[in-house]
Structures are given as C-alpha cells and as structure tokens.
Design a protein around this motif. Structure first.
Motif, short mmCIF file in Angstrom:
data_model
loop_
_atom_site.label_atom_id
_atom_site.label_comp_id
_atom_site.label_asym_id
_atom_site.label_seq_id
_atom_site.Cartn_x
_atom_site.Cartn_y
_atom_site.Cartn_z
N ARG A 127 32.90 10.82 28.78
CA ARG A 127 32.59 9.42 29.12
C ARG A 127 33.86 8.63 29.43
N ARG A 137 28.55 18.84 37.41
CA ARG A 137 29.24 18.53 36.15
C ARG A 137 29.42 17.03 35.95
N ALA A 138 29.86 16.67 34.74
CA ALA A 138 30.05 15.27 34.39
C ALA A 138 30.94 14.57 35.41
N GLY A 139 30.56 13.36 35.76
CA GLY A 139 31.39 12.54 36.65
C GLY A 139 31.45 13.04 38.08
N THR A 181 23.91 10.93 40.67
CA THR A 181 22.98 9.94 41.21
C THR A 181 23.30 9.67 42.67
N SER A 182 24.60 9.57 42.99
CA SER A 182 24.92 9.29 44.40
C SER A 182 24.51 10.47 45.27
N TYR A 219 35.06 12.76 39.47
CA TYR A 219 35.71 11.58 40.06
C TYR A 219 35.93 10.50 39.01
N GLY A 239 25.42 9.36 30.68
CA GLY A 239 25.31 8.81 32.03
C GLY A 239 26.21 7.62 32.27
N GLN A 270 29.30 18.38 47.51
CA GLN A 270 28.26 17.34 47.53
C GLN A 270 27.48 17.43 48.84
N VAL A 283 31.78 12.07 51.06
CA VAL A 283 31.37 13.08 50.07
C VAL A 283 32.20 14.35 50.26
N1 LIG Z 1 32.78 11.85 46.65
C1 LIG Z 1 33.19 10.90 45.82
N2 LIG Z 1 34.34 10.23 46.05
C2 LIG Z 1 34.78 9.27 45.21
N3 LIG Z 1 34.11 8.88 44.12
C3 LIG Z 1 32.97 9.51 43.83
C4 LIG Z 1 32.44 10.54 44.65
N4 LIG Z 1 31.29 10.97 44.10
C5 LIG Z 1 31.10 10.26 42.97
N5 LIG Z 1 32.09 9.37 42.81
C6 LIG Z 1 32.28 8.43 41.68
O1 LIG Z 1 32.41 9.20 40.52
C7 LIG Z 1 31.95 8.48 39.40
C8 LIG Z 1 31.02 9.35 38.60
O2 LIG Z 1 29.78 9.40 39.24
P1 LIG Z 1 28.41 9.39 38.42
O3 LIG Z 1 28.49 8.43 37.30
O4 LIG Z 1 27.31 9.26 39.41
O5 LIG Z 1 28.50 10.86 37.89
P2 LIG Z 1 27.43 11.69 37.15
O6 LIG Z 1 27.39 12.98 37.82
O7 LIG Z 1 26.15 10.94 37.01
O8 LIG Z 1 28.16 11.82 35.78
P3 LIG Z 1 27.58 12.13 34.31
O9 LIG Z 1 26.68 13.29 34.44
O10 LIG Z 1 28.83 12.46 33.57
O11 LIG Z 1 26.96 10.90 33.83
C9 LIG Z 1 31.28 7.23 39.91
O12 LIG Z 1 32.17 6.15 39.74
C10 LIG Z 1 31.06 7.55 41.37
O13 LIG Z 1 31.06 6.39 42.15
#
Ligand SMILES: Nc1ncnc2c1ncn2[C@@H]1O[C@H](COP(=O)(O)OP(=O)(O)OP(=O)(O)O)[C@@H](O)[C@H]1O
Length: 934
Positions: free
Chosen positions: A801, A150-152, A156-157, A628, A751, A134, A130
């Motif tokens: 997206r 922000r987006a992406g 969730t992780s 990401y 999402g 994060q 992370v």
């Molecule tokens: N620290 C990280 N290093 C590499 N990949 C990451 C990291 N954190 C998240 N990701 C990847 O980034 C991508 C976007 O994550 P995710 O879909 O959970 O974002 P989100 O915040 O829910 O986005 P949105 O709000 O736009 O839907 C996923 O493929 C996730 O695995």
C-alpha cells in the motif's frame, strides 16, 4: 586406359609391381576389370554433378519461397495492421483463420499491442500511456482470459481501458459489455472512471450534484454516488456498459419478493448475522444443548491445539519455532499469550481465582519491560513470574539473566521463573504444583474454582466465540455450495482430531440445518441462495435482466469482464457457468492478483485462479507486472515476502523510498518526550514518524491487522478502537493537517494507497494471526499451511500500500516471521531515531531539570528527593536528574525560587531546557540560594 600397356609412368610402375604378384589367369582379364571400374566411377561422378545441380536448384527454390513467404508475411502484417485499425475483431479472426501459419504468434501479439498502445495514446482523455503487458491484456479477445496483475499495476485502469477499447475501437455496443465486481465501491469506481474518460465536464456535474444532495434525504453514500453517476451519464447522453456487482446482477435476474439476508453491504446490514444469532439463542434455550456447548467450548479453551502441528507441518526447525511462536494461544481469561507454557500458567492462575495481570508494564532504564505475569497478593505484595521458554539459546539466556538481575535490585517484588522442563513434567501439571507452592508460601490462596464457576466467568466470551465460529461455518458451507445432505456426508467421512471437534461439528450441522429451515420457511434468501437461484434461472434460458430501467440479456452479451478474480468462489462460478452455457461465445476476461487473495475466511477459493482451465477450458493467461505505485525498495519488499510463489512485480518508479523497521525496544524517548507521554510512551515514536512525513508533504496511513490498536501503543486505559486512536494522534496536529493522517485495517485498505504506511503491529502474533478457532474450519479444508499463506498475502497487501515509505513496527524479538523473510531478501534498515527530529509540540514545552553539580561527590538531589517529588518532579533516567515540564507561559521563575525544596538544596544545578534539549537558562543552587548563571 583399357590395357596394361596403356597409361603413364606411374601406372606402368604399378603394373610392373602387379605383374609380379598377380597370377597369369587373372592378369589376362585385368584390362576388362579396369574398364569396368572406370565406367562405374564415371557414372558416380555424373551422379554427383547431377546432385549438386539439383541441390543448387532446390536452394534457389527455397530461397525464392522464403522471399515469397517473407513478402507474403509482410503483406499479411501490413494487412493485419491496417485491419486492426479499422476492424480489430475481424483482424483477429483473419489471423486465426488465414494467417496463423504465415505470421508468428508472437509477432502478431506485438502488432496487436502496438495497435492498442497507439489507440490509447490517441485518446485525449487518457490518464497515461499503457505498457505492453497492459496493452496485451486490454486487446486480448480470447474466449477465456486470466490476467494476473500485481499490486499497483493498474488493474482498474486496465479494465476501464479495455471497456473503452471494446466500445470505441472494436465497435462493441455498451449493452453487449458486462463488467462484474464484488462490491459496490469497485462498481462505482469503474463507472466514475468510464464517465470521466467520456467527458471531463462530467466531473463538475458530479460535484454539483454532490453539493445539492447535502440537504437531501439520507441514503448510504455509495448508493447516492451511484445514482449521481447514472443521472450524469443521462444528462450527457453517455451510454455506459453494464457495470454490476454479482449481487445486483443476481438480484435483477431473480427479483426476489422477500428480503435477501446479507452481511456485507446490503441495506439490511447485518441481517444474516442477526438471523443466525436468533437461531443460536433459540438453540441455547435447551439445557442439553447448553451443556454440549459448554463442554465443547471449555474443552476448546483448555486445549493446546497447536500440538497437532507437530510432525504434520513441513518446515525446518527454525521456521517451525518461529511459526509456533506466531500461533496465537488464548488463555482462559482471554489474553493472547505467547506459548503453551504461558497458557498453562495463565490458565492455572485463572482456574484458581488468583488475581493477576499479563504483561504489566514496568520501566527499566527508560524503556518498557513487560514480564509475563504479575500476581497481586495481600498488602500490595506482588509476585512476578517469567516463563523462560527458550532456554539454551545463548542470546535468550543472556536476556533472562539480565531480567533476574533486574528483579534482584527490586527486593520488594518476589521474582520467580518457570521453564519448559516444568511444563513437560506430568503433562503440564508440574506448573500447577510449582505455582501453588510459590503462592501459598507468600500468603496468596489458590482456590480451585468449580466447573460451573469457571463457566460463569468465561461464558459470555465462549458463547460469543462460538457464535462467531458458527457464522463463519455457515458462510463457508454456503460458499462451498454444499446442501445439508452433502455437508452431513462430508462430516461423516471427516476424521476429527478429537472429541471437541467431533462434538462441535454435531452442533454446527444442527444449526446449519435450522438455518436452511429458516430460509425455506420464511421465504427469505441469503446471498449464496440468491446466486444459486440466478444460476438456475439462467440455465433454463431466463437470461434477461432489468435494473433501473436498463435492460440487458446475458444471451447476447459479447464481453464479460470480472474484477478481483482472486475472490471468486463456488456460487460465482455457478453463475458464470450458467451464463456460458447459454452464451458459448461470450468472451470472459478475468483480472486479479492471487498474491492479494485475502478473503479465504469468507469463503473465497483460489482454485479458480490457480487452475482456470479446469473450470473454464482453454484460457489465455497473461500477466501485468509493472508496479507504478511504489518505489523500488517497497516493490522488492513485497516480492521478498512472496518469493517463490509466482511471477514478481517490476518497479517502475525511480524515486528513493525506504522500508524501515521501527523496533519499539530501540526507541529511546528524549526525557521531554518521556515526560509528555508518561501514559503512552510509544506515541512519541509515532508522532516523530508522522510529523516527519507530513514535513515532507506526504500523507500517512496507520495500518492494523485487527480492528484495534495494539495494547502497548495506546495510552493506558484507552479504548482500543481505530477511530478513537486516530483522533488521539490527530489532536497533536493543527486542524488543517489532520486529514493527512488516516487509519485502517489492512483488509479495509485493500485497493488503496498512501505515501507513507506505518504497520502498527508487525508482531509474530499478528502476522500470521491464526485464531485458535481455525480448527472448526478443518471440515472445509482449512489447514495451518493454507491459513498461514493467506496471512502472508495479507502482509503483502499491507506492504504494497505504501508509495514511498514503509515503517514496520516490531516489538523487540516479537517480530513477524514475514518481516524476517523480508529482512533477509530486501534492503531494509532499522529506523535511525537520531535522524528523525522530535515532534514539535504546538504549545512549545520547556522543561526544568534539577541535577547534582558535576563537582558534587554527594548525591544532594537524592537527599531532597521527597521535597522534589512534592513539587512535581520525577526522576528521569535519560537526564539522570529530576524533571518536570511546563509550557512557557506557565514558567514563572519567581515561583520556582519559592519552591519548597530550594531551601534545602546544595551543590545542585537547575536547567531550563527546550524541546530539543537546548539549555535556555542555567541556575546554580548552593546552601538554599538560587543564582542564575545565564
Ligand atoms: N501505465 C501506467 N503508467 C503510469 N501510471 C500507471 C499506469 N498504470 C497504472 N498507473 C498508476 O499506478 C497506480 C496504481 O494503480 P491501481 O491503484 O489501479 O493499481 P491496482 O492494480 O488496482 O493495485 P492494487 O491491486 O495494489 O490495489 C495508480 O496511481 C495508477 O494511476
């Protein structure tokens, strides 16, 4: 020296000079005076020495103190670092109570982040490491935390990592953690991820269960999957924390005996809508009520609501023009027209029973041209009416002139134009007078319909729209937590824009009252009522909840995590406040993205996000910015759309992607494509983009603002639904590639992500799409600005997206103002169609092209045009010849020789060409003889 005779030669000299000017009586005492002064000077010097010595001592003392403090700080940092490893919560407490003055806040934050990052890295089943933002969010244990992610950026992780960190590193029992989400899909996703992170073998187990379930009884897929997750957790002895929707938490607190009316995801489906529909039907049984609705809706249909924005909308002139263009105006017939002038024309035609089409398609030099109105008269006669609304703009005027010339070349169609002067004349009546004169001169009658005839024609649509708006009215009233008396008083103090709005509110509050009566009498509840009841229960100490044999107690939960916080609203806030009133120490962690707040229409309220301290008290606000998902230019495109509205995203991917505008006006199909897609010329354009992406081994998602595909993209007469359109596009591809293509509304794709995103409708009247019925939500604070902001966010969601390629389909000048913003700030180009190969049709078409020989100075093909037409050829502007396509197996050269036109052909050549315009065979035709050249 104490006498004038003492001292050296310099002093003697001075004395001599003084002796001459000082009177005798002063001269006698000068020795004493000097003595005195010398003593003062001595004392001063001694003081200075003492001060220097003191300063030096002080410097040494503070240096020592600094070294000691640094030493203590180092010791404290080492101690805190070690403690963070073994007792994270204790370390934070220690810092707060003992070391706050010793160790700088930023320093402590850094070592906390290091600790979290190291912990995540040590996890075997982690997905990835992370980043520091994060990590900061994962390990923040403030009483209230709001993370803008922000987006992406991995929301969730981050939630999942935090939950695991709390359990495994901070020793918080799963039963003391509550994760709340807004929908069951999100809950399922979080639970599945938690499960897999515990034990990877659970994936196989889940798959097995899925296979076994196939023959089982029907249940909705999310419920089935959720049950599978629970039973897998049991089978592996994994204890999951409470992960619930707000709804299921409220349900498990209240245990309602009667049904709960839900409109979104409950098993009872559209129950709330049905109840409201029933109330409206009942209301409509009364003649007076019917008349009132008729008056309101006819008035509403006729009114030009957007006039109210004049002067009230703070934008400069250019923005204002773009904004006005993007406001949807719906004609009486139901078409979305582009301007008030067009609405006047359409409404006049409609109210005078004139048969017309809006934006009927004509071919113009291989392109589609859709003049505003085509009126149909007797004996197949037609009048085309264009509204030239932007007179005075040089580019626009030039285009208008080209259109005039175009119609001059088609003398069988009468062309007429209407300009804004006419619209301004006599409050719009000038338009009617003009049209009447025009139509009657060409034998088309204009019979004014009576009010009841007009109502008969619009009634179904009007009632439908009324119903939709009342449902939204009720949803908003419930979401704002207003009871009948409160809503009534807010209507009383509201300043309606006109009689239409005032009367609408009268009806809406009446129906709202009946709805509340229904709830009271039937014992049923709706979602908001359920939330309220749950909040009341908690407030009186009933904090235990039970769900599928799991017991929980809100009074003892230590950590509450809320997903998608931008969708928060009053009922959720009441519930959370109640929990906090019973459990003051509960750490509340909210994560969301205010740039993705797109549920305002359903009552979500961004004020909780914008001003959390007002609602929760002191709140630590963090941000997670790294994207990401997408390539740099897509991230920049998203930032450009939202510029000046908050912290931007930072791209992490270095790969090359693209943001391209696909202007349908600039797409010229090859003659072969044109021939293939006569009923749907734009399909060729999409097929190129899609096959190109699939060729790069990428998935493609088509996104629409609404639940249907724009009219001019679909084949004529084709139903507009998304699924049908997807099927239509997929059929061109072999079976095994079809699931690489998907379609969705933007709301439905929130999402989610896709390699390639094609926004099918980046037009001005889709983004922003502000329905004329928005005025009925003014009572709840809806304003054009806030609605437009929400539309901007929706566009942002669409843009973000895409992982690597984003295509925005525009229609010439009809382009969303958000695309214009994006074009100004980010690296955006127009699709270069010459670089995108044409689609390879699986049946490998070839074409037959008949044209005049170059040496021919007559137009021989024109002379035999009727014979050519009879043999199935069509004039093709691109090829400048007569063309028809055939599949290779249907190409029978002998049959070709016998075609009727051949006998009359002279100085003509015939080419057989493949899909990419390569000539495969060449024939010469002279005096009815056909000879193959090669
Ligand atoms: N620290 C990280 N290093 C590499 N990949 C990451 C990291 N954190 C998240 N990701 C990847 O980034 C991508 C976007 O994550 P995710 O879909 O959970 O974002 P989100 O915040 O829910 O986005 P949105 O709000 O736009 O839907 C996923 O493929 C996730 O695995």
């Amino acid at each position: 020296m104490d006498s004038p005779d003492a001292g050296n030669s310099v002093e003697h000299n001075l004395f001599r000079q003084l002796r001459e000017v000082v009177p005798q009586n002063q001269w006698d005492t000068i020795g004493d005076r000097i003595k005195e002064l010398r003593s003062v000077e001595k004392t001063r010097q001694a003081q200075v020495q003492r001060q220097i010595a003191h300063d030096e001592t002080q410097r040494k003392i503070s240096e020592l103190a600094r070294i000691q403090k640094r030493h203590l700080e180092q010791q404290a940092i080492s101690e805190l670092k070690a403690l963070l490893e073994t007792d994270y919560v204790g370390a934070i407490r220690k810092y707060e109570t003992e070391y706050r003055d010793l160790v700088d806040g930023a320093e402590f934050e850094r070592i906390r982040e290091d600790c979290v990052q190291a912990w995540i890295t040590s996890q075997k089943l982690r997905q990835f490491s992370v980043d520091s933002q994060q990590a900061s969010a994962i390990g923040d244990l403030s009483l209230n935390t709001l993370v803008t992610a922000r987006a992406g950026s991995g929301k969730t992780s981050t939630l999942v990592n935090r939950t695991l960190f709390l359990q495994d590193h901070c020793g918080i029992a799963p039963n003391d953690i509550l994760v709340l989400a807004f929908n069951r899909k999100a809950v399922l996703e979080i639970k599945q991820r938690l499960l897999v992170r515990r034990n990877q073998r659970t994936v196989e187990h889940l798959e097995q269960l899925k296979k076994q379930r196939k023959s089982g009884p029907w249940l909705d897929p999310i419920t089935v999957d959720d049950q599978d997750v629970d039973s897998t957790a049991n089978a592996f002895g994994i204890e999951l924390p409470h992960v619930l929707t707000f709804h299921s938490l409220a349900y498990s607190l209240v245990h309602p005996k009667n049904s709960v009316l839900m409109d979104s995801e409950s098993e009872s489906g559209q129950a709330q809508s049905r109840v409201i529909q029933g109330i409206i039907d009942e209301y409509l049984k009364d003649q007076d009520s019917r008349n009132l609705i008729r008056e309101v809706m006819l008035g509403h249909f006729r009114h030009d609501w957007d006039r109210i924005i004049e002067g009230g909308y703070l934008k400069d002139r250019e923005d204002m023009i773009a904004f006005r263009r993007s406001l949807p105006r719906v004609s009486m017939k139901g078409e979305a027209v582009k301007s008030y002038g067009e609405k006047l024309i359409a409404d006049y035609l409609f109210e005078h029973d004139v048969d017309y089409n809006y934006e009927q398609n004509y071919m113009w030099g291989g392109r589609n041209y859709r003049p505003d109105f085509t009126v149909f008269g007797p004996n197949n006669s037609r009048i085309v009416i264009e509204y030239f609304g932007m007179q005075g703009d040089p580019e626009y005027d030039e285009m208008s002139q080209e259109k005039r010339i175009f119609w001059e070349s088609r003398p069988r169609i009468v062309f007429d134009e209407i300009n804004p002067d006419l619209v301004r004349q006599d409050n719009g009546r000038g338009v009617g007078v003009h049209i009447e004169k025009l139509l009657t001169a060409h034998g088309i009658p204009c019979n004014q319909l009576s009010e009841s005839e007009i109502w008969d024609r619009v009634k179904d649509r009007a009632i439908d729209r009324f119903t939709v708006s009342v449902k939204s009215f009720i949803a908003k009233a419930r979401k704002s937590g207003l009871n009948l008396a409160e809503l009534r008083s807010s209507i009383r103090s509201h300043d309606p824009m006109n009689e239409i709005e005032r009367k609408y509110l009268l009806i809406a509050i009446e129906i709202y009252g009946r709805y509340l009566d229904y709830l009271r009498n039937s014992g049923d509840d709706d979602f908001d009522g359920l939330m309220l009841e749950a909040a009341e229960k908690i407030a009186v100490g009933k904090t235990r909840f039970e769900r599928r044999n799991t017991l929980g107690d809100l009074a003892s939960i230590q950590h509450m995590l809320i997903d998608e916080f931008q969708d928060f609203s009053s009922p959720f806030f009441r519930l959370i406040s109640s929990i906090k009133s019973q459990n003051r120490d509960i750490a509340t962690f909210c994560v969301g993205d205010n740039w993705q707040a797109i549920n305002g229409f359903a009552g979500s309220d961004l004020q909780y996000f914008s001003d959390p301290e007002k609602f929760f008290g002191t709140t630590t606000q963090l941000s997670v910015q790294t994207n990401y998902r997408s390539t740099k230019n897509i991230v920049e495109a998203g930032n450009s759309v939202m510029r000046g509205r908050g912290i931007p995203s930072i791209a992490s991917k270095s790969g090359i992607g693209s943001v391209e505008i696909a202007d349908v006006d600039l797409f010229e199909p090859t003659p072969m494509e044109e021939d293939r897609h006569q009923r749907e010329p734009r399909t060729a354009m999409l097929l190129r983009l899609i096959s190109n992406a699939i060729g790069r081994d990428q998935n493609v998602t088509l996104l629409c603002r609404r639940n249907f595909v724009p009219r001019f993209l679909r084949p004529e007469g084709f139903r507009p639904g998304l699924d049908g359109y997807l099927e239509h596009i997929r059929q061109y591809f072999p079976e095994h590639l079809r699931n690489r293509i998907s379609i969705s509304t933007v709301h439905g794709f929130k999402g989610l992500e896709s390699d390639v995103v094609i926004v099918l409708d980046a037009f001005s009247n889709c983004y922003p799409l502000i329905h004329p019925d928005w005025v009925f939500g003014r009572i709840f604070g809806d304003e054009l600005e806030s609605l437009t902001d929400e539309e901007r966010r929706l566009f942002y969601v669409a843009v973000t997206r895409a992982e690597s390629h984003l295509y925005l389909i525009c229609d010439g000048p009809d382009i969303s103002p958000f695309v214009s913003d994006l074009r100004e700030l980010a690296a955006v180009s127009n699709v270069d169609w010459s670089m995108i190969p044409t689609f390879e049709y699986s049946d490998g078409n070839v074409g037959i092209l008949i044209s005049d020989k170059k040496s021919n100075d007559r137009s021989s093909t024109y002379e035999i045009r009727n014979q050519l037409k009879a043999s199935g050829y069509k004039w093709n502007t691109g090829y400048q010849g007569w063309f028809k396509s055939r599949m290779p197996e249907q190409l029978d050269t002998d049959a070709l020789k016998n075609e009727y036109w051949v006998r009359s052909a002279d100085k003509i050549e015939m080419k057989i060409i493949d899909q990419n315009d390569n000539v495969i065979e060449l024939y010469s035709l002279d005096k009815g003889e056909l000879n193959q050249i090669w």
